[in-house]
Write an enzyme that holds these catalytic residues in place. Sequence first.
Site, PDB file in Angstrom:
ATOM      1  N   ARG A 132      92.561 112.572 -24.133  1.00 23.87           N
ATOM      2  CA  ARG A 132      92.682 114.560 -24.346  1.00 23.87           C
ATOM      3  C   ARG A 132      92.964 114.709 -23.474  1.00 23.87           C
ATOM      4  NH1 ARG A 132      88.015 116.213 -21.778  1.00 23.87           N
ATOM      5  NH2 ARG A 132      86.443 114.286 -21.958  1.00 23.87           N
ATOM      6  N   GLY A 134      80.171 110.075 -25.701  1.00 26.71           N
ATOM      7  CA  GLY A 134      79.165 111.650 -24.659  1.00 26.71           C
ATOM      8  C   GLY A 134      80.662 111.595 -23.512  1.00 26.71           C
ATOM      9  N   SER A 135      80.591 112.602 -22.952  1.00 25.02           N
ATOM     10  CA  SER A 135      81.706 113.007 -21.721  1.00 25.02           C
ATOM     11  C   SER A 135      80.816 113.708 -21.076  1.00 25.02           C
ATOM     12  CB  SER A 135      82.488 113.836 -22.460  1.00 25.02           C
ATOM     13  OG  SER A 135      82.291 114.960 -22.692  1.00 25.02           O
ATOM     14  N   GLY A 136      82.158 113.719 -19.489  1.00 24.50           N
ATOM     15  CA  GLY A 136      81.186 115.155 -18.567  1.00 24.50           C
ATOM     16  C   GLY A 136      79.768 114.317 -17.928  1.00 24.50           C
ATOM     17  N   SER A 137      79.780 113.263 -17.538  1.00 28.97           N
ATOM     18  CA  SER A 137      78.661 111.699 -16.911  1.00 28.97           C
ATOM     19  C   SER A 137      77.567 112.210 -17.458  1.00 28.97           C
ATOM     20  CB  SER A 137      78.649 112.398 -15.120  1.00 28.97           C
ATOM     21  OG  SER A 137      80.382 111.681 -14.673  1.00 28.97           O
ATOM     22  N   ARG A 138      77.316 112.944 -18.722  1.00 30.50           N
ATOM     23  CA  ARG A 138      76.177 113.053 -19.447  1.00 30.50           C
ATOM     24  C   ARG A 138      75.133 111.824 -19.519  1.00 30.50           C
ATOM     25  NH1 ARG A 138      79.671 117.088 -21.351  1.00 30.50           N
ATOM     26  NH2 ARG A 138      78.689 119.228 -20.661  1.00 30.50           N
ATOM     27  N   GLY A 139      74.352 111.971 -19.447  1.00 31.90           N
ATOM     28  CA  GLY A 139      73.407 110.439 -19.488  1.00 31.90           C
ATOM     29  C   GLY A 139      73.690 109.299 -19.011  1.00 31.90           C
TER      30      GLY A 139
END
Length: 410
Positions: free
Chosen positions: A283, A158-163
């Site tokens: 990325r 995952g990315s964006g601090s999700r979870g």
Amino acid sequence: MTRRALILIEGHKLIGLLYVKAAQRLGLHPITLSSDPTQYGYLTAEGPEAVQVDTGDLDALIHECSRVRASYDIAGLTGFGSPGESVYATVGRLCRHFDLPGPNPESVERCRDKFLQRQLLADAGIPMPAYRLASDLTEVESAAAEIGLPVVVKPAAGSGSRGVRLCRTVNELAEHTTYLLDGNHIWWPSQSILVEEFAQGLQYSSYTMGNEIIGICAAVFGPLPHFVYHHFTFPALLTYDEHRRIADVSRRCLCALDLGWGPAHVEFRWTKRGPVVIEVNPRLPGGTTPRLIQLAYGVDLVTAHIKLAIGEEWDLRRTHSHTAAARFLVPDRDGMLDSFDCERAAAMPGVTEVKLYVEPATPIVRKGDCQDTVGHVIAVSACPAETGAILQRAVDLIDWSITPFPVLGQ
């Protein structure tokens, strides 16, 4: 002469337009392939070509790119999206299929699996927090007991601090693990959970292209237990030795993960042991980072990335040295965004951008991740103190309000 096209897989609400405009400046015709082009407002407003196609279906993308190639010379191909790494791995496979410059898809996939990434970095002797992999609450609790509370608990992808959440107690462990495993979320590649030592210290990120270090920024998170960015500053105020150590570990990460092509960024915490690696992302980051790098150093990271993707010579030489910073607007409550007035802030000398991501009359429901951010302010000047003062003054001048949702029964 056949017109040259740059194919963009998916778009990006914050940096997608930068790619479109940079491609056009280079004489390229940008074509976006997206599962839902309507989610990117600039594709409608600016009028660049967009085609709807299932970007999760490699064969469908190959077919569509082949159709484009019948009318254009495909000069290069890149992309972004959410989660960024999944799209970028697809980009690598498409570049390989069409014999175009691009990232190694196997390297990108190894980074997507955060546990495998940790193992590869550990094998290379990279300093990291202690970590364990778990699949259920019993294993999470056992891992936390071995590492010692508090711990950071997050999906293995995952990315964006999700979870991602800091858990200080056994009850918080149980609550968050239940949330991650409740079946309402799709975590790749499985329901695996990482339990990690809470590395305490200042947060930094290094930004790279190929094996070159472009810059290092200082970052500040909002209130725990979540990890939502509130502030970026380029360049970070580091001593010569601190900069050297972060740059050295960054290059070692790229080597360990075979990320010698294209953009990447490495997130650190500076602890008592020095810099420890939190995560490596294969990325270009979205959001404000490309703008901040250009304001701080004069390096056009987006144009450099496109030139790399089309096989042309790219330039990362700095043309100046300023301090650029961004403050992210993160609501402190759930409710209805009533109004947003930023005219006075935007008119301040030194403020280069004030942007709101949502419209007034939008319901705000915080999730504890990057989706909570509703806007940003960017400022630049010749010195860190001045930039900080400009940014704070601009934020203070923004007038916005959120009315809490009514409580049932009242």
